[in-house]
Scaffold this motif. Structure first.
Motif, short mmCIF file in Angstrom:
data_model
loop_
_atom_site.label_atom_id
_atom_site.label_comp_id
_atom_site.label_asym_id
_atom_site.label_seq_id
_atom_site.Cartn_x
_atom_site.Cartn_y
_atom_site.Cartn_z
N GLY A 175 0.86 -1.22 -0.03
CA GLY A 175 0.09 0.00 0.10
C GLY A 175 0.98 1.28 0.02
O GLY A 175 0.35 2.30 0.25
N GLU A 176 2.02 1.24 -0.23
CA GLU A 176 2.93 2.36 -0.33
C GLU A 176 2.71 3.11 -1.75
O GLU A 176 3.19 4.29 -1.79
N LEU A 177 2.64 2.40 -2.54
CA LEU A 177 2.60 2.99 -4.07
C LEU A 177 1.15 2.63 -4.43
O LEU A 177 0.56 1.66 -4.37
N PRO A 178 0.67 3.86 -5.05
CA PRO A 178 -0.76 3.97 -5.51
C PRO A 178 -0.89 2.68 -6.55
O PRO A 178 -0.11 2.27 -7.48
N GLU A 179 -2.06 2.20 -6.58
CA GLU A 179 -2.26 1.18 -7.47
C GLU A 179 -2.42 1.27 -8.88
O GLU A 179 -2.05 0.32 -9.72
N ASP A 180 -2.49 2.48 -9.30
CA ASP A 180 -2.14 2.78 -10.60
C ASP A 180 -1.07 3.02 -11.06
O ASP A 180 -0.85 3.20 -12.12
N ARG A 181 0.16 2.76 -10.21
CA ARG A 181 1.57 2.92 -10.76
C ARG A 181 1.86 1.58 -11.25
O ARG A 181 1.59 0.53 -10.40
N ASP A 182 2.75 1.37 -12.38
CA ASP A 182 2.75 0.08 -12.85
C ASP A 182 4.33 -0.12 -12.12
O ASP A 182 5.43 0.71 -12.67
N PRO A 183 4.78 -1.18 -11.55
CA PRO A 183 6.10 -1.29 -10.88
C PRO A 183 7.15 -1.32 -11.89
O PRO A 183 8.39 -1.01 -11.86
N LEU A 184 7.00 -2.04 -12.87
CA LEU A 184 7.81 -2.45 -13.99
C LEU A 184 8.07 -0.95 -14.74
O LEU A 184 9.48 -0.78 -15.13
N THR A 185 7.20 -0.34 -15.02
CA THR A 185 7.46 0.85 -15.65
C THR A 185 8.32 1.78 -14.80
O THR A 185 9.20 2.59 -15.34
N LEU A 186 7.92 2.04 -13.81
CA LEU A 186 8.57 2.85 -12.69
C LEU A 186 10.17 2.44 -12.44
O LEU A 186 10.73 3.43 -12.64
#
Length: 194
Positions: free
Chosen positions: A147-158
């Motif tokens: 829950g630290e990163l918003p759900e709409d953020r893609d971890p791979l892209t970031l």
């Protein structure tokens, strides 16, 4: 009877790594290597192969020993984003403080010098980048799951964006006389994690 080596191949490889890292592949001659390693040309060829083979071995060594603290920083128990932020800021601080005369990152230097026309070097650079991207991606996946990163953020892209930023920081840090340029870029990129 075979002669025993009168030098330490491990120390010679480390000396070659340091020379290539400081000067680059093209600016390092075999004569430079003979002088820096303190061994004859024939011994270099017999032990390491030609200049290109020796360069690739040096690059492999650098990649294997490259920043062992990354895994530890990015896999600490608890919240994951503080580790990601710390790693990116550390890359920025190193880049901003090195200055134009520092050797920078051997991987990044190799990418710029040989990547476009040397497939062997490019593959080794890519493996190093894949490793860093995987570490960042894993930490960002954990951050989203916690829950630290918003759900709409893609971890791979970031992770990919941060990898490109971190490599760019190293290039800009070598040539820029303005450390604020690097620091501002780091903070702007990290704002995307909020």
């Amino acid at each position: 009877m075979a002669r025993t080596k009168e030098f330490d191949p491990d120390a010679a490889l480390q000396s070659a790594l340091e020379l290539f890292w400081r000067r680059g592949y093209e600016a390092t001659s075999m004569a430079d290597l003979v002088e820096a390693l303190g061994i004859g040309r024939a011994s270099i060829y017999a032990t390491f192969g030609n200049k290109h083979d020796l360069f690739l071995k040096a690059l492999e060594r650098y990649a294997q020993n490259q920043d062992p603290s990354l895994l530890a920083e990015l896999s600490l128990p608890g919240p994951a984003l503080p580790g990601v932020r710390a790693v990116v800021r550390r890359f920025g601080q190193e880049a901003a403080s090195e200055g134009a005369r520092a050797p920078g990152c051997f991987i990044t230097n190799t990418a710029a010098e040989l990547g476009p026309h040397d497939d062997d070097a490019a593959r080794r650079v890519e493996r190093s980048w894949e490793h860093l991207e995987t570490l960042l991606h894993s930490a960002l996946v954990r951050a989203r799951a916690q829950g630290e990163l918003p759900e709409d953020r893609d971890p791979l892209t970031l992770a990919r964006m941060l990898l490109v930023l971190m490599q760019g920081l190293r290039v800009v840090g070598k040539a820029s006389s303005d450390p604020a340029r690097v620091r501002d870029a780091v903070e702007q990129a990290l704002a995307l994690l909020d």
